[in-house]
Design an enzyme around this catalytic site. Sequence first.
Site, mmCIF file in Angstrom:
data_model
loop_
_atom_site.group_PDB
_atom_site.id
_atom_site.type_symbol
_atom_site.label_atom_id
_atom_site.label_comp_id
_atom_site.label_asym_id
_atom_site.label_seq_id
_atom_site.Cartn_x
_atom_site.Cartn_y
_atom_site.Cartn_z
ATOM 1 N N GLU A 160 30.366 -2.009 28.466
ATOM 2 C CA GLU A 160 29.656 -2.900 27.540
ATOM 3 C C GLU A 160 29.149 -4.142 28.268
ATOM 4 O O GLU A 160 28.035 -4.625 28.022
ATOM 5 C CB GLU A 160 30.581 -3.315 26.388
ATOM 6 C CG GLU A 160 30.884 -2.174 25.439
ATOM 7 C CD GLU A 160 32.010 -2.517 24.463
ATOM 8 O OE1 GLU A 160 31.832 -2.296 23.267
ATOM 9 O OE2 GLU A 160 33.067 -3.007 24.911
ATOM 10 N N SER B 227 43.123 -2.679 22.628
ATOM 11 C CA SER B 227 42.802 -3.564 21.518
ATOM 12 C C SER B 227 44.039 -4.394 21.204
ATOM 13 O O SER B 227 45.163 -3.922 21.351
ATOM 14 C CB SER B 227 42.414 -2.724 20.303
ATOM 15 O OG SER B 227 42.668 -3.443 19.121
ATOM 16 N N LYS C 286 43.507 2.348 20.622
ATOM 17 C CA LYS C 286 42.171 2.227 21.180
ATOM 18 C C LYS C 286 42.107 2.097 22.698
ATOM 19 O O LYS C 286 42.960 1.502 23.326
ATOM 20 C CB LYS C 286 41.452 1.036 20.550
ATOM 21 C CG LYS C 286 41.305 1.262 19.082
ATOM 22 C CD LYS C 286 40.053 0.783 18.447
ATOM 23 C CE LYS C 286 38.796 0.845 19.224
ATOM 24 N NZ LYS C 286 37.826 -0.071 18.644
ATOM 25 N N SER D 163 24.170 -32.340 42.617
ATOM 26 C CA SER D 163 24.150 -30.869 42.674
ATOM 27 C C SER D 163 25.261 -30.306 43.554
ATOM 28 O O SER D 163 25.391 -29.085 43.676
ATOM 29 C CB SER D 163 22.789 -30.386 43.183
ATOM 30 O OG SER D 163 22.504 -30.968 44.438
ATOM 31 N N GLN E 256 15.393 -28.338 42.290
ATOM 32 C CA GLN E 256 16.858 -28.251 42.371
ATOM 33 C C GLN E 256 17.391 -27.255 41.328
ATOM 34 O O GLN E 256 18.476 -26.714 41.473
ATOM 35 C CB GLN E 256 17.478 -29.637 42.147
ATOM 36 C CG GLN E 256 18.985 -29.656 42.196
ATOM 37 C CD GLN E 256 19.535 -31.062 42.383
ATOM 38 O OE1 GLN E 256 19.402 -31.647 43.445
ATOM 39 N NE2 GLN E 256 20.132 -31.621 41.342
ATOM 40 N N THR F 204 15.739 12.536 23.690
ATOM 41 C CA THR F 204 14.678 11.567 23.442
ATOM 42 C C THR F 204 15.001 10.994 22.077
ATOM 43 O O THR F 204 15.535 11.714 21.210
ATOM 44 C CB THR F 204 13.270 12.198 23.413
ATOM 45 O OG1 THR F 204 13.217 13.118 22.333
ATOM 46 C CG2 THR F 204 12.950 12.918 24.714
ATOM 47 N N HIS F 205 14.726 9.721 21.887
ATOM 48 C CA HIS F 205 15.046 9.036 20.622
ATOM 49 C C HIS F 205 16.533 9.153 20.280
ATOM 50 O O HIS F 205 16.905 9.109 19.105
ATOM 51 C CB HIS F 205 14.210 9.585 19.452
ATOM 52 C CG HIS F 205 12.753 9.652 19.735
ATOM 53 N ND1 HIS F 205 11.888 8.624 19.432
ATOM 54 C CD2 HIS F 205 11.999 10.617 20.317
ATOM 55 C CE1 HIS F 205 10.665 8.959 19.814
ATOM 56 N NE2 HIS F 205 10.701 10.159 20.361
HETATM 57 N N1 ARG Z 1 19.466 -31.286 46.140
HETATM 58 C C1 ARG Z 1 18.055 -31.215 46.337
HETATM 59 C C2 ARG Z 1 17.542 -29.850 45.847
HETATM 60 O O1 ARG Z 1 18.343 -29.035 45.584
HETATM 61 C C3 ARG Z 1 17.744 -31.378 47.784
HETATM 62 C C4 ARG Z 1 16.387 -31.895 48.080
HETATM 63 C C5 ARG Z 1 16.284 -33.301 47.680
HETATM 64 N N2 ARG Z 1 15.028 -33.861 48.104
HETATM 65 C C6 ARG Z 1 14.532 -34.948 47.568
HETATM 66 N N3 ARG Z 1 13.392 -35.352 47.976
HETATM 67 N N4 ARG Z 1 15.153 -35.593 46.605
HETATM 68 O O2 ARG Z 1 16.380 -29.603 45.699
#
Ligand code: ARG
Length: 463
Positions: free
Chosen positions: A286, A273, A279, A18, A318, A150-151
Amino acid sequence: MSRFREPQHPDFVRMNTSVGFDVRLWPQDIAQSRAHANMLAECSIICAADRDALLHGLDQVEAELREQRFAFSEHDEDIHMAIERRVTEITGSVGGRLHTARSRNDQVATDIALYTRDRAHAAQAHITAVMEVLLRRAEEHIDWPMPGYTHLQRGQPVYLAHHLLAYFWMFMRDRERFMFAERQAGGTLPLGAGALAGVNFQTDRRMLARELGFDRPAPNSIDAVANRDFVLDYLSAAATCATHLSRLGVELVLWSSTEFGFCELPDAWSAGSSIMPQKKNPDAAELLRAKAPRVVGHLAALHGVMHALPLTYNKDLQEDKEHLFDAVDTLEISLSAAAGMLSGVAFKREPLASAAGDELIAATDVADLLVQLGVPFREAHGVVAGLVRTAVDAGKRLSQLTSQELAAQSEMLAAHHEQFSEVLSRGSWLESKVSEGGTARARVDEQLKLARTVLDEASASGD
Ligand code: ARG
């Protein structure tokens, strides 16, 4: 030594890692590690010299991260492990003491709470900026008539200020929702809960809470590591706010079209555009409209992650981060864009006024005239519907109907032809909306004053 005989499958590593996104939690992770090291020393769990070494290591890691010269290793699973690894490289075996009386479970919950608290606070400032612009633009267009809808059909005329202020109150409610999210995130501190049951040391969690700015330590270690309600609170506030922005976005798209011609968007917030040189496209408005479902999607996704999740920590948690992070980025840029667009949009008085001057939109007022003359409202409604049909069929304006044509629908109305004409004369329809919160000038003035007070109170309280 490792518990495992086989290395992790490369695809599992990719799925599990992560650090690519939780790197943004580094300031929170460093802050909590400092507080944790201080607390460990204060409670004589580590000695002062070790604390100093850890703090020195954390200072250096912080500098490396801030200056973007931190060298990540391919073994860094997440930002928590990366920082600890680097502190240990810098300080030697002392680094291994940083994780005493702490688990990644309470660590990550604390980082994400700190982060959510900060962003919920920042969202309030972003919203205040939008409210400022709305109020200023409302003050500049106090007596500009426009049709209210409205509408998406012309309903009754209102002042442009009144319409703009509608958004002001919507955003004020959003700000309150973020205030709540901020309080939830900063209420109870997860750190010190350990993996789930507490830790084998006499720690001082109150000291940690004080240092990290939480009200108090979470009273239950199980809840502390399993809880992500405050992320849901942020996402919920963000989803509603983004939805409000989408309604603003669509109105800017419609109003800036040739068909409406109510405003021109600033060049800085428009696009050309690639093929049609004439344009000027409302791309920013948007996008304001289209970003909302994305934020709502993040809220729904995290509800899905949390649904039926057994206590306490599961790796599912996570999956809170990318939803939160993308919602934060999306919301903050959308709020800035809304403030920017609103401050530069040029409203066009004549097209707004002439659309508001469409006599048909005085129909309710003609019905109310009949009510004043003693006709029950339902009946009056039918009379005016008949008048409108007569006028539309004859290709006339309501004010061009003859006394005879009036009499065909209502003798009473024919007998008060002059008052009928007077109701249709432009302007009186707006000023007649005198009820509290209505569009009459005096009521809009009241509203502007109230809005100003709300903003001044917010700035006085430092928000
Ligand atoms: N990267 C993990 C998370 O975002 C951290 C916690 C990990 N804890 C564990 N027991 N594996 O949740």
